[in-house]
Design a protein around this motif. Structure first.
Motif, mmCIF file in Angstrom:
data_model
loop_
_atom_site.group_PDB
_atom_site.id
_atom_site.type_symbol
_atom_site.label_atom_id
_atom_site.label_comp_id
_atom_site.label_asym_id
_atom_site.label_seq_id
_atom_site.Cartn_x
_atom_site.Cartn_y
_atom_site.Cartn_z
ATOM 1 N N GLY A 80 45.031 30.231 35.767
ATOM 2 C CA GLY A 80 45.084 30.379 37.212
ATOM 3 C C GLY A 80 45.828 31.610 37.690
ATOM 4 N N ASP A 81 46.438 32.373 36.791
ATOM 5 C CA ASP A 81 47.132 33.595 37.207
ATOM 6 C C ASP A 81 46.132 34.605 37.752
ATOM 7 O OD1 ASP A 81 49.664 32.717 36.545
ATOM 8 O OD2 ASP A 81 49.777 33.827 34.652
ATOM 9 N N LEU A 82 46.498 35.234 38.851
ATOM 10 C CA LEU A 82 45.718 36.319 39.444
ATOM 11 C C LEU A 82 46.600 37.550 39.343
ATOM 12 C CD1 LEU A 82 43.166 37.221 40.988
ATOM 13 C CD2 LEU A 82 44.392 36.672 43.105
ATOM 14 N N MET A 83 46.118 38.572 38.625
ATOM 15 C CA MET A 83 46.953 39.736 38.351
ATOM 16 C C MET A 83 46.141 41.017 38.465
ATOM 17 S SD MET A 83 49.354 38.615 35.207
ATOM 18 C CE MET A 83 50.183 37.052 35.119
ATOM 19 N N LEU A 84 46.870 42.112 38.448
ATOM 20 C CA LEU A 84 46.277 43.436 38.463
ATOM 21 C C LEU A 84 46.644 44.121 37.161
ATOM 22 C CD1 LEU A 84 44.756 45.485 40.358
ATOM 23 C CD2 LEU A 84 47.017 46.395 40.907
ATOM 24 N N TYR A 85 45.628 44.636 36.465
ATOM 25 C CA TYR A 85 45.859 45.418 35.253
ATOM 26 C C TYR A 85 45.684 46.882 35.625
ATOM 27 C CZ TYR A 85 45.426 47.275 30.553
ATOM 28 O OH TYR A 85 45.615 47.996 29.403
ATOM 29 N N GLY A 86 46.668 47.696 35.311
ATOM 30 C CA GLY A 86 46.640 49.078 35.789
ATOM 31 C C GLY A 86 46.785 49.047 37.301
ATOM 32 N N SER A 87 45.979 49.854 37.974
ATOM 33 C CA SER A 87 46.037 49.840 39.440
ATOM 34 C C SER A 87 44.702 49.499 40.075
ATOM 35 C CB SER A 87 46.525 51.202 39.960
ATOM 36 O OG SER A 87 45.626 52.220 39.564
ATOM 37 N N THR A 88 43.663 49.296 39.242
ATOM 38 C CA THR A 88 42.333 49.032 39.813
ATOM 39 C C THR A 88 41.602 47.841 39.209
ATOM 40 O OG1 THR A 88 41.297 50.581 38.261
ATOM 41 C CG2 THR A 88 41.961 51.461 40.425
ATOM 42 N N THR A 89 42.186 47.155 38.256
ATOM 43 C CA THR A 89 41.483 46.047 37.599
ATOM 44 C C THR A 89 42.070 44.708 38.029
ATOM 45 O OG1 THR A 89 41.057 47.470 35.691
ATOM 46 C CG2 THR A 89 40.697 45.112 35.396
ATOM 47 N N LEU A 90 41.279 43.971 38.806
ATOM 48 C CA LEU A 90 41.662 42.637 39.261
ATOM 49 C C LEU A 90 41.288 41.639 38.173
ATOM 50 C CD1 LEU A 90 42.749 40.985 41.690
ATOM 51 C CD2 LEU A 90 40.363 40.757 42.425
ATOM 52 N N VAL A 91 42.229 40.774 37.790
ATOM 53 C CA VAL A 91 42.009 39.843 36.686
ATOM 54 C C VAL A 91 42.347 38.422 37.125
ATOM 55 C CG1 VAL A 91 42.507 39.324 34.265
ATOM 56 C CG2 VAL A 91 42.714 41.684 35.094
ATOM 57 N N LEU A 92 41.436 37.507 36.847
ATOM 58 C CA LEU A 92 41.633 36.077 37.090
ATOM 59 C C LEU A 92 41.587 35.377 35.736
ATOM 60 C CD1 LEU A 92 41.926 33.679 39.014
ATOM 61 C CD2 LEU A 92 39.428 33.682 39.262
ATOM 62 N N PHE A 93 42.701 34.773 35.355
ATOM 63 C CA PHE A 93 42.807 34.142 34.039
ATOM 64 C C PHE A 93 42.467 32.659 34.132
ATOM 65 C CE2 PHE A 93 45.539 37.846 33.849
ATOM 66 C CZ PHE A 93 45.162 38.416 32.644
ATOM 67 N N TYR A 94 41.676 32.181 33.182
ATOM 68 C CA TYR A 94 41.304 30.764 33.194
ATOM 69 C C TYR A 94 41.760 30.017 31.940
ATOM 70 C CZ TYR A 94 37.170 32.374 30.552
ATOM 71 O OH TYR A 94 36.324 32.948 29.638
ATOM 72 N N LYS A 95 42.579 30.656 31.126
ATOM 73 C CA LYS A 95 43.204 29.995 29.976
ATOM 74 C C LYS A 95 44.628 30.516 29.822
ATOM 75 C CE LYS A 95 39.175 28.889 27.215
ATOM 76 N NZ LYS A 95 38.464 29.096 25.955
ATOM 77 N N THR A 96 45.491 29.687 29.254
ATOM 78 C CA THR A 96 46.869 30.069 28.960
ATOM 79 C C THR A 96 46.919 30.679 27.564
ATOM 80 O OG1 THR A 96 47.756 28.334 30.377
ATOM 81 C CG2 THR A 96 49.216 29.174 28.669
ATOM 82 N N PHE A 97 47.626 31.807 27.426
ATOM 83 C CA PHE A 97 47.760 32.452 26.123
ATOM 84 C C PHE A 97 48.914 33.454 26.159
ATOM 85 C CE2 PHE A 97 45.019 35.084 28.647
ATOM 86 C CZ PHE A 97 45.357 36.395 28.318
ATOM 87 N N PRO A 98 49.471 33.785 24.988
ATOM 88 C CA PRO A 98 50.531 34.796 24.944
ATOM 89 C C PRO A 98 49.914 36.195 25.024
ATOM 90 C CG PRO A 98 50.125 33.948 22.748
ATOM 91 C CD PRO A 98 49.263 33.148 23.688
ATOM 92 N N THR A 99 50.654 37.136 25.617
ATOM 93 C CA THR A 99 50.171 38.511 25.711
ATOM 94 C C THR A 99 51.313 39.503 25.620
ATOM 95 O OG1 THR A 99 48.834 40.051 27.010
ATOM 96 C CG2 THR A 99 50.285 38.590 28.232
ATOM 97 N N ALA A 100 50.987 40.690 25.124
ATOM 98 C CA ALA A 100 51.944 41.792 25.119
ATOM 99 C C ALA A 100 51.592 42.813 26.193
ATOM 100 C CB ALA A 100 51.941 42.470 23.742
ATOM 101 N N TYR A 101 50.465 42.598 26.883
ATOM 102 C CA TYR A 101 50.035 43.521 27.933
ATOM 103 C C TYR A 101 50.891 43.359 29.190
ATOM 104 C CZ TYR A 101 45.861 44.614 25.236
ATOM 105 O OH TYR A 101 45.002 45.033 24.264
ATOM 106 N N SER A 102 50.883 44.385 30.017
ATOM 107 C CA SER A 102 51.629 44.360 31.273
ATOM 108 C C SER A 102 50.681 44.267 32.453
ATOM 109 C CB SER A 102 52.473 45.632 31.408
ATOM 110 O OG SER A 102 53.498 45.634 30.455
ATOM 111 N N TYR A 103 51.069 43.477 33.435
ATOM 112 C CA TYR A 103 50.272 43.248 34.634
ATOM 113 C C TYR A 103 51.187 43.235 35.852
ATOM 114 C CZ TYR A 103 46.905 41.339 31.268
ATOM 115 O OH TYR A 103 46.060 41.178 30.211
ATOM 116 N N THR A 104 50.585 43.460 37.011
ATOM 117 C CA THR A 104 51.283 43.258 38.274
ATOM 118 C C THR A 104 50.829 41.907 38.798
ATOM 119 O OG1 THR A 104 51.309 45.633 38.724
ATOM 120 C CG2 THR A 104 51.688 44.145 40.594
ATOM 121 N N LYS A 105 51.762 41.017 39.051
ATOM 122 C CA LYS A 105 51.422 39.676 39.514
ATOM 123 C C LYS A 105 51.010 39.710 40.977
ATOM 124 C CE LYS A 105 54.631 37.514 36.318
ATOM 125 N NZ LYS A 105 55.817 36.666 36.187
ATOM 126 N N LEU A 106 49.923 39.008 41.273
ATOM 127 C CA LEU A 106 49.427 38.879 42.641
ATOM 128 C C LEU A 106 49.650 37.480 43.190
ATOM 129 C CD1 LEU A 106 46.085 40.782 42.161
ATOM 130 C CD2 LEU A 106 47.914 41.451 43.704
#
Length: 161
Positions: free
Chosen positions: A110-136
């Motif tokens: 259910g997280d809604l985040m931004l990857y970089g400055s132009t990629t909108l991401v809607l997550f539908y599973k829980t998982f570990p990550t090393a990537y960085s996102y801006t939380k929306l």
């Protein structure tokens, strides 16, 4: 006597320095408590979002940050979102949003985040990550989100509630 004065003066300066470090600023206080500035400025606000996937509508609560504010200014937004990694849908936005990425460690369903400055991401599973996102924000009740999004590309509408 001179040594006593130097010690007393040093002690006085030390006490003043300690008192000056007591912070009234909640953001600075949060940093001292191990919270990041991003966490402090991401308090939930009344800005709510409807996420429409076909006939199914999910509600999400947005965070109080410049990225979410900029996204709200672009609503309503209907975009095709592509599948990635069996855990997220993403779409490239035509214009950049302000970003302040941090590594969440774990993505939640259910997280809604931004990857970089132009990629909108809607997550539908829980998982570990090393990537960085801006939380929306986050879908309030993500039950059924994965089923609604399906396994391929899907058109999603984001609109103010």
């Amino acid at each position: 006597m001179k040594n006593s004065f130097v010690i007393s003066f040093s002690l006085l300066l030390f006490c003043i320095a300690i008192m000056a470090c007591t912070l009234e600023n909640p953001i600075a206080s949060g940093i001292l408590n191990g919270e990041s500035p991003e966490t402090q400025t991401n308090d939930a606000i009344e800005s709510r979002l409807n996420i429409r996937i076909g006939a199914t509508v999910f509600t999400a609560t947005l965070l109080n940050n410049p990225t979410a504010t900029a996204l709200v200014a672009r609503l309503p937004l209907t975009i095709p979102m592509q599948e990635l990694n069996g855990n997220e849908k993403f779409a490239e936005l035509p214009n950049a949003l302000p970003s302040r990425a941090s590594a969440p460690g774990t993505i939640q369903t259910g997280d809604l985040m931004l990857y970089g400055s132009t990629t909108l991401v809607l997550f539908y599973k829980t998982f570990p990550t090393a990537y960085s996102y801006t939380k929306l924000g986050r879908v309030d009740n993500p039950a059924g989100l994965a089923a609604a999004l399906g396994s391929g590309s899907v058109t999603v509408t984001f609109e103010r509630q």
